[in-house]
Design an enzyme around this catalytic site. Structure first.
Site, PDB file in Angstrom:
ATOM      1  CG  ASP A  65     -28.500  55.892  20.808  1.00  0.00           C
ATOM      2  OD1 ASP A  65     -28.557  54.622  20.460  1.00  0.00           O
ATOM      3  OD2 ASP A  65     -29.220  56.727  20.420  1.00  0.00           O
ATOM      4  CB  SER A  94     -30.038  42.133  14.437  1.00  0.00           C
ATOM      5  OG  SER A  94     -30.275  42.637  15.596  1.00  0.00           O
ATOM      6  CG  ASP A 137     -30.679  43.265  22.078  1.00  0.00           C
ATOM      7  OD1 ASP A 137     -30.311  43.987  21.013  1.00  0.00           O
ATOM      8  OD2 ASP A 137     -31.562  42.286  21.830  1.00  0.00           O
ATOM      9  CG  ASP A 168     -32.618  56.264  19.955  1.00  0.00           C
ATOM     10  OD1 ASP A 168     -31.791  55.852  21.065  1.00  0.00           O
ATOM     11  OD2 ASP A 168     -32.134  56.233  18.758  1.00  0.00           O
ATOM     12  CB  VAL A 181     -25.273  48.179  25.820  1.00  0.00           C
ATOM     13  CG1 VAL A 181     -24.783  49.718  25.862  1.00  0.00           C
ATOM     14  CG2 VAL A 181     -24.313  47.303  26.478  1.00  0.00           C
ATOM     15  CB  THR A 182     -30.245  48.900  23.697  1.00  0.00           C
ATOM     16  OG1 THR A 182     -29.337  48.704  22.609  1.00  0.00           O
ATOM     17  CG2 THR A 182     -31.107  49.849  23.056  1.00  0.00           C
ATOM     18  CG  ASP A 196     -26.853  50.778  21.352  1.00  0.00           C
ATOM     19  OD1 ASP A 196     -26.326  51.552  20.540  1.00  0.00           O
ATOM     20  OD2 ASP A 196     -27.892  50.868  21.653  1.00  0.00           O
TER      21      ASP A 196
HETATM   22  C1  LIG Z   1     -20.077  72.666  34.119  1.00  0.00           C
HETATM   23  C2  LIG Z   1     -20.682  71.254  33.729  1.00  0.00           C
HETATM   24  C3  LIG Z   1     -21.913  71.333  33.518  1.00  0.00           C
HETATM   25  C4  LIG Z   1     -22.474  69.904  33.068  1.00  0.00           C
HETATM   26  C5  LIG Z   1     -22.537  70.020  31.889  1.00  0.00           C
HETATM   27  C6  LIG Z   1     -22.816  68.549  31.124  1.00  0.00           C
HETATM   28  C7  LIG Z   1     -22.613  68.649  29.860  1.00  0.00           C
HETATM   29  C8  LIG Z   1     -22.840  67.416  29.171  1.00  0.00           C
HETATM   30  C9  LIG Z   1     -23.847  67.822  28.050  1.00  0.00           C
HETATM   31  C10 LIG Z   1     -24.172  67.044  27.142  1.00  0.00           C
HETATM   32  C11 LIG Z   1     -23.693  65.671  26.556  1.00  0.00           C
HETATM   33  C12 LIG Z   1     -24.669  65.472  25.697  1.00  0.00           C
HETATM   34  C13 LIG Z   1     -24.214  64.275  25.217  1.00  0.00           C
HETATM   35  C14 LIG Z   1     -25.500  63.885  23.967  1.00  0.00           C
HETATM   36  C15 LIG Z   1     -24.680  62.696  23.392  1.00  0.00           C
HETATM   37  C16 LIG Z   1     -26.006  62.016  22.279  1.00  0.00           C
HETATM   38  C17 LIG Z   1     -25.408  61.040  22.010  1.00  0.00           C
HETATM   39  C18 LIG Z   1     -26.463  60.089  21.287  1.00  0.00           C
HETATM   40  O1  LIG Z   1     -27.277  59.692  22.049  1.00  0.00           O
HETATM   41  O2  LIG Z   1     -26.721  60.433  19.971  1.00  0.00           O
HETATM   42  C19 LIG Z   1     -27.300  59.492  19.077  1.00  0.00           C
HETATM   43  C20 LIG Z   1     -27.171  59.807  17.921  1.00  0.00           C
HETATM   44  C21 LIG Z   1     -28.221  59.178  17.004  1.00  0.00           C
HETATM   45  O3  LIG Z   1     -28.144  57.869  17.080  1.00  0.00           O
HETATM   46  P1  LIG Z   1     -28.910  56.796  16.108  1.00  0.00           P
HETATM   47  O4  LIG Z   1     -28.633  56.557  14.717  1.00  0.00           O
HETATM   48  O5  LIG Z   1     -28.940  55.520  17.170  1.00  0.00           O
HETATM   49  O6  LIG Z   1     -30.379  57.357  16.396  1.00  0.00           O
HETATM   50  C22 LIG Z   1     -31.248  57.495  15.142  1.00  0.00           C
HETATM   51  C23 LIG Z   1     -31.687  59.184  15.273  1.00  0.00           C
HETATM   52  O7  LIG Z   1     -32.200  58.947  16.520  1.00  0.00           O
HETATM   53  C24 LIG Z   1     -32.824  59.350  14.509  1.00  0.00           C
HETATM   54  O8  LIG Z   1     -33.595  60.651  15.066  1.00  0.00           O
HETATM   55  P2  LIG Z   1     -33.816  61.895  14.027  1.00  0.00           P
HETATM   56  O9  LIG Z   1     -32.252  62.424  13.689  1.00  0.00           O
HETATM   57  O10 LIG Z   1     -34.125  61.290  12.889  1.00  0.00           O
HETATM   58  O11 LIG Z   1     -34.411  62.604  15.099  1.00  0.00           O
HETATM   59  C25 LIG Z   1     -33.886  58.335  14.277  1.00  0.00           C
HETATM   60  O12 LIG Z   1     -34.698  58.608  13.262  1.00  0.00           O
HETATM   61  C26 LIG Z   1     -33.312  57.072  14.390  1.00  0.00           C
HETATM   62  O13 LIG Z   1     -34.524  56.074  14.566  1.00  0.00           O
HETATM   63  C27 LIG Z   1     -32.342  56.617  15.143  1.00  0.00           C
HETATM   64  O14 LIG Z   1     -31.806  55.180  15.027  1.00  0.00           O
HETATM   65  O15 LIG Z   1     -25.810  59.580  17.554  1.00  0.00           O
HETATM   66  C28 LIG Z   1     -25.053  60.508  16.973  1.00  0.00           C
HETATM   67  O16 LIG Z   1     -25.769  61.303  16.350  1.00  0.00           O
HETATM   68  C29 LIG Z   1     -23.701  60.321  16.715  1.00  0.00           C
HETATM   69  C30 LIG Z   1     -23.125  61.569  17.195  1.00  0.00           C
HETATM   70  C31 LIG Z   1     -23.077  61.957  18.535  1.00  0.00           C
HETATM   71  C32 LIG Z   1     -22.266  63.091  18.903  1.00  0.00           C
HETATM   72  C33 LIG Z   1     -22.704  63.404  20.443  1.00  0.00           C
HETATM   73  C34 LIG Z   1     -21.798  64.693  20.572  1.00  0.00           C
HETATM   74  C35 LIG Z   1     -21.705  65.007  22.006  1.00  0.00           C
HETATM   75  C36 LIG Z   1     -20.711  66.056  21.924  1.00  0.00           C
HETATM   76  C37 LIG Z   1     -20.536  66.912  23.123  1.00  0.00           C
HETATM   77  C38 LIG Z   1     -20.880  66.991  24.399  1.00  0.00           C
HETATM   78  C39 LIG Z   1     -20.148  68.106  24.835  1.00  0.00           C
HETATM   79  C40 LIG Z   1     -20.462  68.541  26.255  1.00  0.00           C
HETATM   80  C41 LIG Z   1     -19.765  69.461  26.387  1.00  0.00           C
HETATM   81  C42 LIG Z   1     -20.114  70.075  27.550  1.00  0.00           C
HETATM   82  C43 LIG Z   1     -19.490  71.467  28.051  1.00  0.00           C
HETATM   83  C44 LIG Z   1     -20.323  71.876  29.227  1.00  0.00           C
HETATM   84  C45 LIG Z   1     -19.838  72.950  29.716  1.00  0.00           C
HETATM   85  N1  LIG Z   2     -28.938  46.488  20.494  1.00  0.00           N
HETATM   86  C1  LIG Z   2     -28.391  46.986  19.289  1.00  0.00           C
HETATM   87  C2  LIG Z   2     -28.423  48.381  19.201  1.00  0.00           C
HETATM   88  C3  LIG Z   2     -28.118  48.422  17.805  1.00  0.00           C
HETATM   89  N2  LIG Z   2     -27.671  47.561  16.572  1.00  0.00           N
HETATM   90  C4  LIG Z   2     -27.505  47.928  15.468  1.00  0.00           C
HETATM   91  O1  LIG Z   2     -26.670  49.289  15.405  1.00  0.00           O
HETATM   92  C5  LIG Z   2     -27.281  50.243  14.803  1.00  0.00           C
HETATM   93  C6  LIG Z   2     -27.540  51.493  15.330  1.00  0.00           C
HETATM   94  O2  LIG Z   2     -26.114  52.107  15.483  1.00  0.00           O
HETATM   95  P1  LIG Z   2     -25.638  53.310  16.632  1.00  0.00           P
HETATM   96  O3  LIG Z   2     -24.072  53.427  16.459  1.00  0.00           O
HETATM   97  O4  LIG Z   2     -26.486  54.444  16.280  1.00  0.00           O
HETATM   98  O5  LIG Z   2     -26.065  52.683  18.047  1.00  0.00           O
HETATM   99  C7  LIG Z   2     -28.661  49.671  14.497  1.00  0.00           C
HETATM  100  O6  LIG Z   2     -29.341  50.091  13.277  1.00  0.00           O
HETATM  101  C8  LIG Z   2     -28.448  48.157  14.512  1.00  0.00           C
HETATM  102  O7  LIG Z   2     -27.917  47.951  13.153  1.00  0.00           O
HETATM  103  C9  LIG Z   2     -28.114  46.417  16.963  1.00  0.00           C
HETATM  104  O8  LIG Z   2     -27.929  45.410  16.235  1.00  0.00           O
HETATM  105  N3  LIG Z   2     -28.538  46.235  18.294  1.00  0.00           N
HETATM  106 MG   LIG Z   3     -27.320  52.962  19.461  1.00  0.00          MG
HETATM  107 MG   LIG Z   4     -30.016  55.247  18.980  1.00  0.00          MG
END
Ligand SMILES: CCCCCCCC/C=C\CCCCCCCC(=O)OC[C@H](COP(=O)(O)O[C@@H]1[C@H](O)[C@H](OP(=O)(O)O)[C@@H](O)[C@H](O)[C@H]1O)OC(=O)CCCCCCC/C=C\CCCCCCCC
Ligand SMILES: Nc1ccn([C@@H]2O[C@H](COP(=O)(O)O)[C@@H](O)[C@H]2O)c(=O)n1
Ligand SMILES: [Mg+2]
Ligand SMILES: [Mg+2]
EC number: 2.7.8.-
Length: 223
Positions: free
Chosen positions: A66, A80, A29, A91, A31-32, A69
């Site tokens: 994100d 939980s 929590d 988020d 970290v979140t 956590d």
């Molecule tokens: C010259 C330099 C310039 C500077 C450039 C800086 C570049 C940095 C750029 C970008 C970095 C961006 C990183 C973004 C990372 C995002 C990570 C993240 O938070 O992902 C969250 C995601 C979802 O997690 P949850 O399950 O917790 O969330 C659910 C979701 O939000 C649902 O939303 P919905 O989909 O429905 O809209 C909700 O419904 C739900 O409630 C909620 O719980 O996690 C993931 O998806 C996991 C995969 C993450 C993948 C991250 C990839 C990052 C990849 C590459 C970065 C590359 C940067 C390269 C830069 C190059 C620039 C030259």
């Molecule tokens: N403070 C928190 C944050 C997350 N969780 C659990 O993790 C799931 C989300 O996973 P991500 O990899 O997308 O962060 C969330 O559904 C919870 O089950 C938690 O318990 N406490």
């Molecule tokens: Mg998370």
């Molecule tokens: Mg999230």
């Protein structure tokens, strides 16, 4: 797509760090909360002033919380409902700050009403996209669709473009065009995703009602 393909990679990379935090007595929590506070501060301090490079650096440092956590919660066996609620709710706060910060820039010194409106559309449509899934699941449907652009895509497209656009301040010519392009892509992609999710919920609810397996009135009064 990123959620499907990149999550496993980031889980592997971030697991040692998550374990380290747990050993130090840090809770998921915390970290979140700290991660969200960092994203909000980075977005609202830097983006409205057009400091896209440093804003993106700060946001990127915190946004990975994100992924940390949930990793911590799973490692410690303390996932939980409260954690899931907190994670998803914050988020929405973080996304509001990112697109709100961009909208504030275009409403002010960035001086572009259309891009201000596009940034606001990205903010609102992203929230509605997430809401469709949350609400669909709350009324007992599987909502078996993610759609074209999920949150991870919205963030990566916007932040990569914002970070690169910020290099204009260091003398890289013409690069600031990337941010408007990214905002248009996120806006159109979010609208498509919203359509995909609404169509899916419509189909699933019709199927559930026809099968008599769904409660037609389940949660109907809630918002
Ligand atoms: C010259 C330099 C310039 C500077 C450039 C800086 C570049 C940095 C750029 C970008 C970095 C961006 C990183 C973004 C990372 C995002 C990570 C993240 O938070 O992902 C969250 C995601 C979802 O997690 P949850 O399950 O917790 O969330 C659910 C979701 O939000 C649902 O939303 P919905 O989909 O429905 O809209 C909700 O419904 C739900 O409630 C909620 O719980 O996690 C993931 O998806 C996991 C995969 C993450 C993948 C991250 C990839 C990052 C990849 C590459 C970065 C590359 C940067 C390269 C830069 C190059 C620039 C030259
Ligand atoms: N403070 C928190 C944050 C997350 N969780 C659990 O993790 C799931 C989300 O996973 P991500 O990899 O997308 O962060 C969330 O559904 C919870 O089950 C938690 O318990 N406490
Ligand atoms: Mg998370
Ligand atoms: Mg999230």
């Amino acid at each position: 797509m990123l959620n499907k393909y990149a999550r496993a990679f980031f889980t592997r990379v971030l697991t040692p760090f998550a374990a380290f935090l747990l050993r130090r007595g840090v809770s998921p929590d915390a970290v979140t909360l700290i991660g969200t506070a960092g994203v909000v501060a980075g977005a609202l301090v830097f983006f409205p002033r057009g400091e896209f490079f440093w804003g993106t650096i700060v946001i990127t440092l915190f946004v990975f919380s994100d992924l940390v956590d949930g990793n911590m919660a799973r490692q410690a066996g303390i996932s939980s409902r409260w954690g899931a609620f907190l994670d998803s709710t914050l988020d929405r706060v973080a996304d509001s700050a990112i697109f709100g910060g961009l909208a504030l820039w275009y409403a002010g010194k960035g001086d572009d009403n259309i891009l201000c409106a596009v940034a606001i559309f990205c903010l609102a449509s992203g929230q509605v996209v997430s809401y469709t899934k949350a609400r669909g699941e709350a009324i007992g449907l599987p909502v078996a669709v993610n759609g074209l652009i999920e949150r991870a895509e919205r963030l990566v497209i916007s932040l990569v473009a914002a970070g690169l656009s910020g290099l204009a301040a260091f003398g890289v010519p013409g690069i600031e065009i990337l941010l408007p392009i990214a905002l248009w892509i996120v806006a159109v992609g979010s609208a498509v995703t919203l359509g995909q999710r609404v169509v899916t919920v419509r189909r699933e609810s019709a199927e559930a009602d026809a099968a008599g397996s769904g409660d037609r009135h389940s949660g109907a009064g809630a918002t």
